[in-house]
Design a protein around this motif. Structure first.
Motif, mmCIF file in Angstrom:
data_model
loop_
_atom_site.group_PDB
_atom_site.id
_atom_site.type_symbol
_atom_site.label_atom_id
_atom_site.label_comp_id
_atom_site.label_asym_id
_atom_site.label_seq_id
_atom_site.Cartn_x
_atom_site.Cartn_y
_atom_site.Cartn_z
ATOM 1 N N GLU A 47 0.838 -1.199 0.000
ATOM 2 C CA GLU A 47 0.000 0.000 0.000
ATOM 3 C C GLU A 47 0.875 1.251 0.000
ATOM 4 O OE1 GLU A 47 -3.285 0.141 2.646
ATOM 5 O OE2 GLU A 47 -3.793 -1.984 2.384
ATOM 6 N N PHE A 48 0.441 2.220 -0.782
ATOM 7 C CA PHE A 48 1.131 3.501 -0.892
ATOM 8 C C PHE A 48 0.119 4.629 -0.803
ATOM 9 C CE2 PHE A 48 3.887 0.503 -2.992
ATOM 10 C CZ PHE A 48 5.169 0.911 -2.651
ATOM 11 N N VAL A 49 0.596 5.787 -0.418
ATOM 12 C CA VAL A 49 -0.172 7.028 -0.489
ATOM 13 C C VAL A 49 0.529 7.915 -1.508
ATOM 14 C CG1 VAL A 49 -0.917 9.082 0.767
ATOM 15 C CG2 VAL A 49 -0.953 6.834 1.893
ATOM 16 N N LYS A 50 -0.254 8.513 -2.429
ATOM 17 C CA LYS A 50 0.320 9.380 -3.457
ATOM 18 C C LYS A 50 -0.622 10.543 -3.713
ATOM 19 C CE LYS A 50 3.208 5.939 -5.592
ATOM 20 N NZ LYS A 50 3.977 5.625 -6.787
ATOM 21 N N PRO A 51 -0.069 11.712 -4.033
ATOM 22 C CA PRO A 51 -0.920 12.900 -4.196
ATOM 23 C C PRO A 51 -1.663 12.952 -5.516
ATOM 24 C CG PRO A 51 1.378 13.474 -4.510
ATOM 25 C CD PRO A 51 1.364 12.044 -4.050
ATOM 26 N N ASP A 52 -1.159 12.291 -6.568
ATOM 27 C CA ASP A 52 -1.743 12.402 -7.907
ATOM 28 C C ASP A 52 -2.026 11.001 -8.450
ATOM 29 O OD1 ASP A 52 -2.345 12.813 -10.604
ATOM 30 O OD2 ASP A 52 -0.906 14.457 -10.821
ATOM 31 N N LEU A 53 -3.272 10.559 -8.335
ATOM 32 C CA LEU A 53 -3.616 9.205 -8.775
ATOM 33 C C LEU A 53 -3.631 9.097 -10.294
ATOM 34 C CD1 LEU A 53 -6.341 7.865 -6.309
ATOM 35 C CD2 LEU A 53 -3.850 7.772 -6.170
ATOM 36 N N ASP A 54 -3.943 10.163 -10.993
ATOM 37 C CA ASP A 54 -3.902 10.109 -12.461
ATOM 38 C C ASP A 54 -2.473 9.857 -12.935
ATOM 39 O OD1 ASP A 54 -6.615 10.581 -12.683
ATOM 40 O OD2 ASP A 54 -6.368 12.757 -12.833
ATOM 41 N N ARG A 55 -1.525 10.556 -12.337
ATOM 42 C CA ARG A 55 -0.120 10.354 -12.692
ATOM 43 C C ARG A 55 0.342 8.950 -12.296
ATOM 44 N NH1 ARG A 55 4.215 14.284 -9.955
ATOM 45 N NH2 ARG A 55 3.676 12.976 -8.163
ATOM 46 N N ALA A 56 -0.090 8.498 -11.132
ATOM 47 C CA ALA A 56 0.266 7.158 -10.689
ATOM 48 C C ALA A 56 -0.290 6.102 -11.637
ATOM 49 C CB ALA A 56 -0.251 6.919 -9.272
ATOM 50 N N GLU A 57 -1.504 6.314 -12.136
ATOM 51 C CA GLU A 57 -2.102 5.348 -13.064
ATOM 52 C C GLU A 57 -1.364 5.324 -14.395
ATOM 53 O OE1 GLU A 57 -6.276 4.470 -15.453
ATOM 54 O OE2 GLU A 57 -6.341 5.622 -13.580
ATOM 55 N N ARG A 58 -0.954 6.493 -14.891
ATOM 56 C CA ARG A 58 -0.217 6.519 -16.158
ATOM 57 C C ARG A 58 1.075 5.717 -16.048
ATOM 58 N NH1 ARG A 58 -1.966 11.916 -16.210
ATOM 59 N NH2 ARG A 58 0.032 12.644 -15.354
ATOM 60 N N PHE A 59 1.812 5.927 -14.958
ATOM 61 C CA PHE A 59 3.042 5.158 -14.786
ATOM 62 C C PHE A 59 2.726 3.674 -14.651
ATOM 63 C CE2 PHE A 59 6.096 2.951 -12.108
ATOM 64 C CZ PHE A 59 7.259 3.152 -12.838
ATOM 65 N N ALA A 60 1.689 3.341 -13.877
ATOM 66 C CA ALA A 60 1.345 1.941 -13.659
ATOM 67 C C ALA A 60 1.080 1.228 -14.981
ATOM 68 C CB ALA A 60 0.125 1.834 -12.744
ATOM 69 N N ARG A 61 0.339 1.869 -15.865
ATOM 70 C CA ARG A 61 0.052 1.254 -17.169
ATOM 71 C C ARG A 61 1.331 1.134 -17.999
ATOM 72 N NH1 ARG A 61 -5.402 0.800 -18.266
ATOM 73 N NH2 ARG A 61 -6.836 2.050 -16.982
ATOM 74 N N ASP A 62 2.198 2.147 -17.935
ATOM 75 C CA ASP A 62 3.456 2.073 -18.677
ATOM 76 C C ASP A 62 4.381 1.000 -18.108
ATOM 77 O OD1 ASP A 62 2.903 4.042 -20.591
ATOM 78 O OD2 ASP A 62 3.591 5.660 -19.260
ATOM 79 N N PHE A 63 4.310 0.758 -16.818
ATOM 80 C CA PHE A 63 5.141 -0.261 -16.179
ATOM 81 C C PHE A 63 4.614 -1.663 -16.482
ATOM 82 C CE2 PHE A 63 6.761 -2.727 -12.540
ATOM 83 C CZ PHE A 63 8.105 -2.372 -12.575
#
Length: 379
Positions: A47-63
């Protein structure tokens, strides 16, 4: 039987050369608890906390993750295997690691662990959970009885023409140049100023066993300073490490690793990440402890994550290997290890952490330890 000869054979390291150059000295840590409370069977999710979920999702899909669920305040990511979703990211002001969740074999084990810890058993989805804190202060949840999503389609590993045993004829090899497909969460690496207490806790409370110990060359008499721990599944082979943990001046998350199908997925997935503008930390190479082919990256919040393939699998019969800790001992082949990977880049944060660790008399950090750690990371 000749008693001295039998004793000599008993003292020999039967795993010499298998996964470590050295065996334990007489009286060193056995790498497992005498009486485990339970034996967890896998690492469920992080589990993580992050300020920008849209940015986190973009990286997740790229990863290479697949989005399992998304709300305005929560992002859940999974791999292709029929396993629990491997990452839960909640919206919050500051990016930070928020804890691990392990999976127990049964709800009865969750209850047994809760009784041992003096904690409450809580309902959790279709199952039950107990929320604990390890001696380093890191949140640890243990769950059982959860439903698993079905597996997703993915490409098969590429067939390789190896030496005298070719298998591919009249068929060119064309690995897709795209995001890697994450299959599952493999392991997490943590740093702690209270290594020995945390090590004993994970071995006793969760029943993990050690695959490999690392020690500081000048301070071996103080015991190990890093442990690669796996789940004890008896005769069933398990990942070389589910949790790796090392002594250091800070406490918390170092990196997490996610399995992909083969070397081409590691390499092509890395090319895709580079094309999207992300920063490689270290790779591609092959580790020594665990043998994984690895490639490390930073996400937009500077969290380090790893693609890996072809990791070692050990059953419970193997005893721990022992080796000196050194930067040069991290890989069989690959580029030189980066300062970013080692976490040794000078800065105000590092200085603050060193001073804080030295001022805390309840931890295992002193000047001799810091000197030995610095020497190991320069070796």
């Amino acid at each position: 039987m000749d008693v001295p000869a039998a004793a000599a054979r008993a003292d020999a390291d039967v795993h010499h050369g298998l996964h470590s150059e050295l065996g334990a000295l007489r009286g060193e840590h056995p790498g497992r608890a005498r009486n485990q409370v339970i034996k967890v069977v896998e690492l469920g999710w992080l589990e993580f906390v992050k300020p920008d979920l849209d940015r986190a999702e973009r990286f997740a899909r790229d990863f290479g993750f697949v989005v399992h669920e998304r709300t305005p305040d929560r992002l859940t990511l999974r791999g292709t295997f029929s396993a629990l979703p491997c990452l839960v990211i909640r919206r919050g002001r500051d990016a930070r690691f928020a804890g691990t969740t392990f999976v127990a074999e049964s709800v009865a084990d969750v209850r047994r662990l809760a009784h041992w810890a003096g904690a409450n058993v809580l309902p959790f989805g279709s199952g039950q959970a107990v929320q604990l804190t390890d001696p380093s202060g890191i949140p640890v949840r243990v769950v059982a009885g959860l439903d698993r999503p079905a597996a997703l389609a993915e490409r098969d590993p590429l067939e390789l023409n190896l030496g005298t045993k070719p298998v591919r004829f009249n068929t060119p090899q064309r690995a897709p140049r795209a995001a890697a497909q994450v299959q599952r969460l493999g392991h997490i690496v943590l740093e702690t100023t209270k290594f020995r207490r945390a090590l004993e806790w994970y071995l006793e409370a969760l029943g993990l066993i050690v695959s490999d110990f690392l020690y500081l060359d000048d301070l071996r008499d103080r015991g190990p300073t890093m442990a690669f721990m796996r789940c004890d599944l008896g005769s069933v082979p398990a990942d070389h490490h589910t949790l790796a943990m090392h002594l250091g001046p800070r406490t918390g998350y170092v990196h997490s690793a996610y399995q992909v199908t083969d070397l081409d997925a590691v390499a092509a997935g890395g090319e895709h990440l580079a094309e999207q503008g992300y920063r490689r930390v270290w790779g591609i190479g092959r580790h020594i402890q665990g043998s994984q082919i690895f490639d490390y990256w930073r996400d937009p919040d500077r969290m380090m994550v790893e693609h890996y393939a072809d990791g070692d699998l050990f059953d419970s019969s193997l005893e721990p290997g022992w080796a000196p800790m050194s930067a040069g001992g991290l890989a069989q082949w690959g580029p030189p290890v980066s300062r970013d990977f080692l976490g040794s880049t000078p800065g105000p944060g590092m200085v603050t952490a060193l001073l804080k660790a030295l001022g805390d008399k309840t931890n295992e950090i002193d000047k001799d330890t810091l000197t030995a750690l610095a020497k190991a990371m320069a070796a």
